[in-house]
Design a protein around this motif. Sequence first.
Motif, PDB file in Angstrom:
ATOM      1  N   TYR A 144     -18.658  -6.773  43.146  1.00  0.00           N
ATOM      2  CA  TYR A 144     -17.803  -5.708  42.644  1.00  0.00           C
ATOM      3  C   TYR A 144     -16.377  -6.116  42.322  1.00  0.00           C
ATOM      4  O   TYR A 144     -15.701  -5.437  41.555  1.00  0.00           O
ATOM      5  CB  TYR A 144     -17.808  -4.526  43.624  1.00  0.00           C
ATOM      6  N   PHE A 145     -15.898  -7.216  42.899  1.00  0.00           N
ATOM      7  CA  PHE A 145     -14.530  -7.614  42.625  1.00  0.00           C
ATOM      8  C   PHE A 145     -14.443  -8.888  41.796  1.00  0.00           C
ATOM      9  O   PHE A 145     -13.416  -9.172  41.209  1.00  0.00           O
ATOM     10  CB  PHE A 145     -13.743  -7.776  43.929  1.00  0.00           C
ATOM     11  N   GLN A 146     -15.529  -9.661  41.767  1.00  0.00           N
ATOM     12  CA  GLN A 146     -15.505 -10.896  40.983  1.00  0.00           C
ATOM     13  C   GLN A 146     -16.476 -10.863  39.811  1.00  0.00           C
ATOM     14  O   GLN A 146     -16.464 -11.763  38.991  1.00  0.00           O
ATOM     15  CB  GLN A 146     -15.821 -12.093  41.878  1.00  0.00           C
ATOM     16  N   GLY A 147     -17.338  -9.866  39.748  1.00  0.00           N
ATOM     17  CA  GLY A 147     -18.177  -9.691  38.581  1.00  0.00           C
ATOM     18  C   GLY A 147     -19.460 -10.493  38.527  1.00  0.00           C
ATOM     19  O   GLY A 147     -20.056 -10.623  37.464  1.00  0.00           O
ATOM     20  N   TYR A 148     -19.908 -11.016  39.645  1.00  0.00           N
ATOM     21  CA  TYR A 148     -21.166 -11.757  39.650  1.00  0.00           C
ATOM     22  C   TYR A 148     -22.346 -10.791  39.554  1.00  0.00           C
ATOM     23  O   TYR A 148     -22.303  -9.686  40.095  1.00  0.00           O
ATOM     24  CB  TYR A 148     -21.326 -12.560  40.945  1.00  0.00           C
ATOM     25  N   THR A 149     -23.399 -11.215  38.890  1.00  0.00           N
ATOM     26  CA  THR A 149     -24.646 -10.457  38.902  1.00  0.00           C
ATOM     27  C   THR A 149     -25.385 -10.796  40.187  1.00  0.00           C
ATOM     28  O   THR A 149     -25.065 -11.786  40.863  1.00  0.00           O
ATOM     29  CB  THR A 149     -25.544 -10.824  37.703  1.00  0.00           C
ATOM     30  N   HIS A 150     -26.375 -10.003  40.523  1.00  0.00           N
ATOM     31  CA  HIS A 150     -27.179 -10.286  41.717  1.00  0.00           C
ATOM     32  C   HIS A 150     -27.832 -11.659  41.611  1.00  0.00           C
ATOM     33  O   HIS A 150     -27.892 -12.407  42.596  1.00  0.00           O
ATOM     34  CB  HIS A 150     -28.232  -9.203  41.923  1.00  0.00           C
ATOM     35  N   GLU A 151     -28.298 -11.994  40.427  1.00  0.00           N
ATOM     36  CA  GLU A 151     -28.950 -13.291  40.218  1.00  0.00           C
ATOM     37  C   GLU A 151     -27.974 -14.446  40.429  1.00  0.00           C
ATOM     38  O   GLU A 151     -28.315 -15.460  41.042  1.00  0.00           O
ATOM     39  CB  GLU A 151     -29.568 -13.376  38.815  1.00  0.00           C
ATOM     40  N   GLU A 152     -26.746 -14.286  39.927  1.00  0.00           N
ATOM     41  CA  GLU A 152     -25.738 -15.328  40.098  1.00  0.00           C
ATOM     42  C   GLU A 152     -25.346 -15.493  41.566  1.00  0.00           C
ATOM     43  O   GLU A 152     -25.133 -16.610  42.041  1.00  0.00           O
ATOM     44  CB  GLU A 152     -24.490 -15.008  39.260  1.00  0.00           C
ATOM     45  N   ILE A 153     -25.268 -14.381  42.288  1.00  0.00           N
ATOM     46  CA  ILE A 153     -24.958 -14.442  43.717  1.00  0.00           C
ATOM     47  C   ILE A 153     -26.069 -15.189  44.448  1.00  0.00           C
ATOM     48  O   ILE A 153     -25.802 -16.061  45.287  1.00  0.00           O
ATOM     49  CB  ILE A 153     -24.781 -13.027  44.314  1.00  0.00           C
ATOM     50  N   SER A 154     -27.307 -14.858  44.127  1.00  0.00           N
ATOM     51  CA  SER A 154     -28.460 -15.514  44.741  1.00  0.00           C
ATOM     52  C   SER A 154     -28.396 -17.019  44.531  1.00  0.00           C
ATOM     53  O   SER A 154     -28.573 -17.808  45.471  1.00  0.00           O
ATOM     54  CB  SER A 154     -29.750 -14.941  44.148  1.00  0.00           C
ATOM     55  N   GLU A 155     -28.098 -17.415  43.310  1.00  0.00           N
ATOM     56  CA  GLU A 155     -28.020 -18.832  42.969  1.00  0.00           C
ATOM     57  C   GLU A 155     -26.828 -19.508  43.651  1.00  0.00           C
ATOM     58  O   GLU A 155     -26.959 -20.574  44.240  1.00  0.00           O
ATOM     59  CB  GLU A 155     -27.898 -18.973  41.446  1.00  0.00           C
ATOM     60  N   GLU A 156     -25.663 -18.862  43.592  1.00  0.00           N
ATOM     61  CA  GLU A 156     -24.431 -19.434  44.141  1.00  0.00           C
ATOM     62  C   GLU A 156     -24.509 -19.632  45.660  1.00  0.00           C
ATOM     63  O   GLU A 156     -24.044 -20.632  46.190  1.00  0.00           O
ATOM     64  CB  GLU A 156     -23.246 -18.524  43.798  1.00  0.00           C
ATOM     65  N   LEU A 157     -25.104 -18.655  46.353  1.00  0.00           N
ATOM     66  CA  LEU A 157     -25.149 -18.702  47.817  1.00  0.00           C
ATOM     67  C   LEU A 157     -26.482 -19.218  48.362  1.00  0.00           C
ATOM     68  O   LEU A 157     -26.654 -19.285  49.582  1.00  0.00           O
ATOM     69  CB  LEU A 157     -24.857 -17.314  48.399  1.00  0.00           C
ATOM     70  N   SER A 158     -27.407 -19.524  47.471  1.00  0.00           N
ATOM     71  CA  SER A 158     -28.747 -19.996  47.875  1.00  0.00           C
ATOM     72  C   SER A 158     -29.428 -19.007  48.823  1.00  0.00           C
ATOM     73  O   SER A 158     -29.951 -19.366  49.872  1.00  0.00           O
ATOM     74  CB  SER A 158     -28.669 -21.385  48.530  1.00  0.00           C
TER      75      SER A 158
END
Length: 181
Positions: A144-158
Amino acid sequence: MATSKLKYSEEELVLALKRNERTAFEFLYDHYSGALFNIISKTLRDEERAADVLQESFLKIWKNIASYNPEKGRLFTWIMNIARNGAIDAARVEGRKPAMDDIDNKAVQNERDVYEDSLTSSSEMKAIVNMLRPERKILIDMAYFQGYTHEEISEELSIPLGTVKSRIRTALQELKQYFAV
Protein backbone atom coordinates in the motif's frame (compact mmCIF):
# COMPACT_ATOMS: atom_id res chain seq x y z
CA MET A 1 -3.59 26.69 -5.09
CA ALA A 2 -6.87 28.03 -3.76
CA THR A 3 -7.54 27.98 -0.06
CA SER A 4 -11.17 27.07 0.27
CA LYS A 5 -12.93 28.17 3.45
CA LEU A 6 -15.78 25.73 2.78
CA LYS A 7 -16.22 22.59 4.83
CA TYR A 8 -17.81 19.46 3.44
CA SER A 9 -18.93 16.19 4.92
CA GLU A 10 -17.71 13.32 2.77
CA GLU A 11 -21.22 12.83 1.35
CA GLU A 12 -21.57 16.55 0.52
CA LEU A 13 -18.15 16.59 -1.10
CA VAL A 14 -18.93 13.60 -3.30
CA LEU A 15 -22.24 15.14 -4.41
CA ALA A 16 -20.54 18.48 -5.18
CA LEU A 17 -17.77 16.72 -7.10
CA LYS A 18 -20.32 14.78 -9.13
CA ARG A 19 -21.99 18.12 -9.97
CA ASN A 20 -18.54 19.31 -11.17
CA GLU A 21 -18.45 22.19 -8.70
CA ARG A 22 -15.14 24.00 -8.93
CA THR A 23 -15.01 24.79 -5.19
CA ALA A 24 -15.39 21.09 -4.39
CA PHE A 25 -12.43 20.20 -6.62
CA GLU A 26 -10.40 22.99 -5.03
CA PHE A 27 -11.29 21.61 -1.60
CA LEU A 28 -10.35 18.09 -2.69
CA TYR A 29 -6.99 19.28 -4.02
CA ASP A 30 -6.25 21.46 -0.98
CA HIS A 31 -7.01 18.66 1.47
CA TYR A 32 -5.63 15.61 -0.34
CA SER A 33 -2.84 16.63 -2.71
CA GLY A 34 -0.16 16.43 0.00
CA ALA A 35 -1.10 12.90 1.03
CA LEU A 36 -1.32 11.73 -2.58
CA PHE A 37 2.00 13.37 -3.44
CA ASN A 38 3.66 11.50 -0.56
CA ILE A 39 2.26 8.18 -1.77
CA ILE A 40 3.40 8.85 -5.34
CA SER A 41 6.83 10.15 -4.27
CA LYS A 42 7.56 7.07 -2.20
CA THR A 43 6.91 4.89 -5.20
CA LEU A 44 8.75 6.94 -7.84
CA ARG A 45 11.61 8.53 -5.87
CA ASP A 46 11.54 11.47 -8.28
CA GLU A 47 9.72 14.62 -7.16
CA GLU A 48 9.35 16.07 -10.66
CA ARG A 49 7.83 12.85 -12.01
CA ALA A 50 5.70 12.55 -8.86
CA ALA A 51 4.28 16.04 -9.51
CA ASP A 52 3.36 14.96 -13.06
CA VAL A 53 1.68 11.79 -11.79
CA LEU A 54 -0.19 13.82 -9.14
CA GLN A 55 -1.57 16.08 -11.86
CA GLU A 56 -2.53 13.06 -13.98
CA SER A 57 -4.21 11.51 -10.92
CA PHE A 58 -6.36 14.57 -10.30
CA LEU A 59 -7.37 14.59 -13.97
CA LYS A 60 -8.42 10.93 -13.66
CA ILE A 61 -10.34 11.73 -10.48
CA TRP A 62 -12.10 14.61 -12.19
CA LYS A 63 -12.97 12.57 -15.29
CA ASN A 64 -14.05 9.47 -13.36
CA ILE A 65 -15.78 10.89 -10.27
CA ALA A 66 -19.13 9.71 -11.62
CA SER A 67 -17.93 6.11 -11.24
CA TYR A 68 -17.10 6.53 -7.53
CA ASN A 69 -19.44 4.44 -5.38
CA PRO A 70 -19.48 5.33 -1.66
CA GLU A 71 -20.86 1.88 -0.83
CA LYS A 72 -17.56 0.33 -1.96
CA GLY A 73 -15.32 2.51 0.22
CA ARG A 74 -14.32 5.96 1.36
CA LEU A 75 -13.48 8.73 -1.10
CA PHE A 76 -9.92 8.98 0.22
CA THR A 77 -9.35 5.27 -0.44
CA TRP A 78 -10.66 5.63 -3.99
CA ILE A 79 -8.48 8.63 -4.85
CA MET A 80 -5.47 7.09 -3.08
CA ASN A 81 -5.79 4.00 -5.27
CA ILE A 82 -5.92 6.16 -8.40
CA ALA A 83 -2.72 7.93 -7.33
CA ARG A 84 -0.97 4.74 -6.24
CA ASN A 85 -1.83 2.95 -9.47
CA GLY A 86 -0.63 5.95 -11.49
CA ALA A 87 2.69 5.85 -9.63
CA ILE A 88 3.05 2.10 -10.17
CA ASP A 89 2.32 2.52 -13.88
CA ALA A 90 4.88 5.35 -14.13
CA ALA A 91 7.53 3.22 -12.41
CA ARG A 92 6.84 0.33 -14.76
CA VAL A 93 6.98 2.59 -17.84
CA GLU A 94 10.47 3.53 -16.68
CA GLY A 95 11.29 -0.17 -16.67
CA ARG A 96 11.80 -0.63 -12.96
CA LYS A 97 10.05 -1.91 -9.89
CA PRO A 98 8.71 0.58 -7.37
CA ALA A 99 11.26 1.55 -4.69
CA MET A 100 11.57 -0.51 -1.50
CA ASP A 101 12.90 0.83 1.80
CA ASP A 102 13.63 -0.81 5.13
CA ILE A 103 10.23 -0.96 6.86
CA ASP A 104 11.62 0.01 10.28
CA ASN A 105 13.20 3.21 8.95
CA LYS A 106 10.17 4.35 7.00
CA ALA A 107 7.49 6.63 8.42
CA VAL A 108 4.02 6.82 6.97
CA GLN A 109 3.85 10.43 5.78
CA ASN A 110 0.25 10.72 4.64
CA GLU A 111 -1.59 13.84 5.64
CA ARG A 112 -4.55 13.50 7.93
CA ASP A 113 -7.70 12.36 6.19
CA VAL A 114 -10.16 15.03 7.29
CA TYR A 115 -12.95 12.47 7.36
CA GLU A 116 -11.20 9.95 9.59
CA ASP A 117 -12.09 11.13 13.08
CA SER A 118 -10.30 8.17 14.63
CA LEU A 119 -6.93 9.33 13.23
CA THR A 120 -5.53 12.70 14.15
CA SER A 121 -2.04 12.54 12.64
CA SER A 122 0.31 10.56 10.45
CA SER A 123 2.20 9.49 13.57
CA GLU A 124 -0.97 7.79 14.79
CA MET A 125 -1.31 6.07 11.40
CA LYS A 126 2.28 4.83 11.72
CA ALA A 127 1.65 3.70 15.28
CA ILE A 128 -1.39 1.71 14.18
CA VAL A 129 0.47 0.05 11.29
CA ASN A 130 3.42 -0.63 13.61
CA MET A 131 1.11 -2.59 15.92
CA LEU A 132 0.90 -5.31 13.28
CA ARG A 133 3.13 -8.34 13.46
CA PRO A 134 6.37 -7.70 11.54
CA GLU A 135 5.48 -10.23 8.83
CA ARG A 136 2.19 -8.38 8.21
CA LYS A 137 3.60 -4.86 8.63
CA ILE A 138 6.15 -5.30 5.84
CA LEU A 139 3.48 -6.66 3.50
CA ILE A 140 1.17 -3.67 4.15
CA ASP A 141 4.08 -1.31 3.58
CA MET A 142 5.08 -2.97 0.32
CA ALA A 143 1.54 -3.31 -1.03
CA TYR A 144 0.00 0.00 0.00
CA PHE A 145 2.86 2.44 0.46
CA GLN A 146 5.41 1.20 -2.06
CA GLY A 147 3.10 -0.09 -4.78
CA TYR A 148 4.19 -3.71 -5.06
CA THR A 149 1.73 -6.25 -6.43
CA HIS A 150 1.09 -9.42 -4.45
CA GLU A 151 3.13 -11.35 -7.00
CA GLU A 152 6.08 -8.96 -6.68
CA ILE A 153 5.96 -9.21 -2.88
CA SER A 154 5.93 -13.01 -3.12
CA GLU A 155 8.97 -12.93 -5.39
CA GLU A 156 10.86 -10.24 -3.44
CA LEU A 157 10.39 -11.90 -0.04
CA SER A 158 10.42 -15.53 -1.26
CA ILE A 159 7.04 -16.20 0.33
CA PRO A 160 4.31 -18.24 -1.40
CA LEU A 161 1.70 -16.06 -3.12
CA GLY A 162 -1.14 -17.58 -1.08
CA THR A 163 0.68 -16.70 2.14
CA VAL A 164 1.19 -13.11 0.98
CA LYS A 165 -2.51 -12.76 0.15
CA SER A 166 -3.75 -14.30 3.40
CA ARG A 167 -1.36 -12.22 5.55
CA ILE A 168 -2.41 -9.02 3.80
CA ARG A 169 -6.08 -9.93 4.20
CA THR A 170 -5.54 -10.67 7.91
CA ALA A 171 -3.60 -7.42 8.40
CA LEU A 172 -6.34 -5.39 6.69
CA GLN A 173 -9.00 -7.02 8.86
CA GLU A 174 -6.91 -6.18 11.90
CA LEU A 175 -6.44 -2.57 10.76
CA LYS A 176 -10.10 -2.19 9.86
CA GLN A 177 -11.10 -2.11 13.51
CA TYR A 178 -9.11 1.12 13.96
CA PHE A 179 -10.75 2.84 11.00
CA ALA A 180 -14.36 1.94 11.72
CA VAL A 181 -16.53 5.03 11.83
